[in-house]
Design a protein around this motif. Sequence first.
Motif, PDB file in Angstrom:
ATOM      1  N   LYS B 176     -50.535 -40.106  29.085  1.00 30.03           N
ATOM      2  CA  LYS B 176     -50.096 -38.711  29.023  1.00 30.03           C
ATOM      3  C   LYS B 176     -48.596 -38.610  29.188  1.00 30.03           C
ATOM      4  O   LYS B 176     -47.927 -37.886  28.448  1.00 30.03           O
ATOM      5  N   SER B 179     -46.788 -39.896  26.161  1.00 28.68           N
ATOM      6  CA  SER B 179     -46.838 -38.909  25.071  1.00 28.68           C
ATOM      7  C   SER B 179     -45.866 -37.772  25.333  1.00 28.68           C
ATOM      8  O   SER B 179     -45.154 -37.336  24.429  1.00 28.68           O
ATOM      9  N   ALA B 180     -45.841 -37.301  26.583  1.00 26.50           N
ATOM     10  CA  ALA B 180     -44.973 -36.163  26.901  1.00 26.50           C
ATOM     11  C   ALA B 180     -43.505 -36.528  26.697  1.00 26.50           C
ATOM     12  O   ALA B 180     -42.734 -35.734  26.158  1.00 26.50           O
ATOM     13  N   GLN B 181     -43.130 -37.741  27.110  1.00 27.10           N
ATOM     14  CA  GLN B 181     -41.725 -38.135  26.935  1.00 27.10           C
ATOM     15  C   GLN B 181     -41.415 -38.402  25.467  1.00 27.10           C
ATOM     16  O   GLN B 181     -40.319 -38.122  25.002  1.00 27.10           O
ATOM     17  N   LYS B 182     -42.398 -38.940  24.745  1.00 24.74           N
ATOM     18  CA  LYS B 182     -42.198 -39.140  23.315  1.00 24.74           C
ATOM     19  C   LYS B 182     -41.985 -37.798  22.636  1.00 24.74           C
ATOM     20  O   LYS B 182     -41.197 -37.689  21.693  1.00 24.74           O
ATOM     21  N   ARG B 184     -40.478 -35.472  23.723  1.00 24.91           N
ATOM     22  CA  ARG B 184     -39.087 -35.077  23.935  1.00 24.91           C
ATOM     23  C   ARG B 184     -38.142 -36.110  23.318  1.00 24.91           C
ATOM     24  O   ARG B 184     -36.980 -36.187  23.682  1.00 24.91           O
ATOM     25  N   GLY B 185     -38.684 -36.917  22.425  1.00 25.58           N
ATOM     26  CA  GLY B 185     -37.830 -37.816  21.652  1.00 25.58           C
ATOM     27  C   GLY B 185     -37.517 -39.136  22.330  1.00 25.58           C
ATOM     28  O   GLY B 185     -36.630 -39.857  21.889  1.00 25.58           O
ATOM     29  N   ALA B 186     -38.220 -39.479  23.408  1.00 23.43           N
ATOM     30  CA  ALA B 186     -37.967 -40.767  24.048  1.00 23.43           C
ATOM     31  C   ALA B 186     -38.345 -41.888  23.090  1.00 23.43           C
ATOM     32  O   ALA B 186     -39.302 -41.765  22.344  1.00 23.43           O
ATOM     33  N   ASP B 187     -37.577 -42.964  23.140  1.00 23.61           N
ATOM     34  CA  ASP B 187     -37.801 -44.078  22.229  1.00 23.61           C
ATOM     35  C   ASP B 187     -37.998 -45.340  23.052  1.00 23.61           C
ATOM     36  O   ASP B 187     -37.101 -45.774  23.752  1.00 23.61           O
ATOM     37  N   PRO B 202     -38.200 -42.799  32.653  1.00 20.63           N
ATOM     38  CA  PRO B 202     -38.912 -41.518  32.515  1.00 20.63           C
ATOM     39  C   PRO B 202     -40.425 -41.650  32.611  1.00 20.63           C
ATOM     40  O   PRO B 202     -41.114 -40.652  32.774  1.00 20.63           O
ATOM     41  N   VAL B 205     -41.028 -43.050  37.037  1.00 15.95           N
ATOM     42  CA  VAL B 205     -40.829 -42.074  38.115  1.00 15.95           C
ATOM     43  C   VAL B 205     -42.020 -41.104  38.214  1.00 15.95           C
ATOM     44  O   VAL B 205     -42.642 -41.001  39.273  1.00 15.95           O
ATOM     45  N   PRO B 206     -42.388 -40.427  37.124  1.00 10.46           N
ATOM     46  CA  PRO B 206     -43.531 -39.516  37.250  1.00 10.46           C
ATOM     47  C   PRO B 206     -44.822 -40.238  37.617  1.00 10.46           C
ATOM     48  O   PRO B 206     -45.653 -39.707  38.356  1.00 10.46           O
ATOM     49  N   VAL B 209     -44.764 -40.884  41.365  1.00 12.80           N
ATOM     50  CA  VAL B 209     -44.943 -39.615  42.069  1.00 12.80           C
ATOM     51  C   VAL B 209     -46.414 -39.223  42.042  1.00 12.80           C
ATOM     52  O   VAL B 209     -46.994 -38.847  43.057  1.00 12.80           O
TER      53      VAL B 209
END
Lengths: 288, 267
Positions: B176, B179-182, B184-187, B202, B205-206, B209
Amino acid sequence: MAPIIKTEQLTHIYSKGTPFEHLALDAVDFSAERGEFLGIIGQTGSGKSTLIQHLNGLLKPDSGRVLFEGQDIWQSKVFNNSVRFKVGLVFQYPEYQLFEETVFKDISFGPKNMGLKPAEIEERVYEAADFVGLGEDILKKSPFDLSGGERRRAAIAGVIAMRPEVLILDEPTAGLDPFGRMNLMKNIRNYHEKNGATVILVTHNMEEIAREADRMIVLSDGRISLSGTPEEIFARAELLESMRLEVPDITKVFLELRRLGVNVPRSVYTIEQAKKAILNREGGSLFA
Amino acid sequence: MLKDITLGQYFPVDTPIHRLDPRVKLVLTVVFIVALFLAKWIYSYALMLAYVVVVTGLARIRPKALFKGLKPLIIIIFVTAVLNMLYTGGEPVLVIWKLRITEQGLYAAAFMVLRIMLLVCGTFLLTYTTSPIMLTDGMEALMKPLGLIKVPVHELAMMMSIALRFIPTLIEETDKIVSAQKARGADFSSGNIVRRAKALIPILVPLFVSAFRRADELAMAMECRCYHGGKGRTRLHMLSMHSRDAAAIFAGAAILAGTVVLRSYGL
């Protein structure tokens, strides 16, 4: 007008080739017009999340195509990447994706990945924060020091900062209190109106969708079973209930009134309409 | 239960092997490993191979699934084969420059490869046919005697089952977040090592947590239900022995005895 995003015979199968194989989407033809506010409803497991993850190229179709402005989003890697910025996707409980030291940095993650200049990034962060109603003092804080509602809004700002032409939100108001919900919906409507953006809203909250959506589609078992204006859809309460979905509470009240023989219209789905319907009844003034 | 699947290994099918008591399966696996290391020559290896083939058949595991488990080990197997071939003394059958391949070396290589493959397959048979929960239950039962010397057996088993239970959850969570970071364009797939390592922040860290949050919530939930360790705790599913377990133990003993006898004749 050509749709901004559409799917053709989109099919997706999870865990293909194992005992857990599951057909999540079955030849779905979906489309959204530019500037439209579209609602998607469907019971858990109906394929809503799978569908929206295809729209920005996170999932690859097992068969069928996804078209953004008429072009197949899987035609090249570069185009696929650029679609991610044009079709912003906000997941369920997006606050769990925050990771930076400050809210400002977290919101700028998307724009930074787009390769924008620092000045442009800063402008977009402030604009996005403004859309979701986060003040400047909050931008300096750590995302882990915020309240649940603030964190949610910060995460949504992280997607809005990319200025997507299509904004997709998966149950954005789940778990918020009524005030937080109202505010967030107002922010989303704001973005929709000011940027002329297409908004696709997935939700279980029928009142929300009744109030906001121009058009809605109903998914069940990986197919689109109904599509139309909220008026058309909520007029078919029995069918919705057979799919284990609900109509807004106020619609239920009016359907019950009709059953009791009171002459009221069938398709009432917001409080506003209900008020009008009652006042417009023959001899039906509130203070008669 | 779907949540019991760990690392995509355990496939819930109803076969005699799946129904065996986990304690028996654990003991049999150990017996198999001991027997495998006692094996000396073609006949005893044939016996081991027969064991794996028969159990695979009884458990209705597709051979393809077993080979998939061997895939990550291809390099190790290959290197072992080459080293054994080159560094075993004896009659050379082939000499290329300074490399001498001997007959004994060829045999040693073949047996070593077979041993590694059988070892991996044999242990996979256990994890393919036993759910993680059953596995920890079995381990707890087998380790119970250690409680006498103050080893916190129940706590260890509980920790293990919690860890196993949360692997699929954390995998799902990672998916999840990725996918969420992708979105936002994470590569994550381009750039050099440093860039790729940085791209993991990215996600990590989550993930941490949320892992801590889950741990807190679980501890709270356990306390709310008055969990206070193993003492006086009863079980929902009691382990019990059946005739099929006795048969399995008998078969295991026969195989071990067979290997010992074969070994004493150098077979």
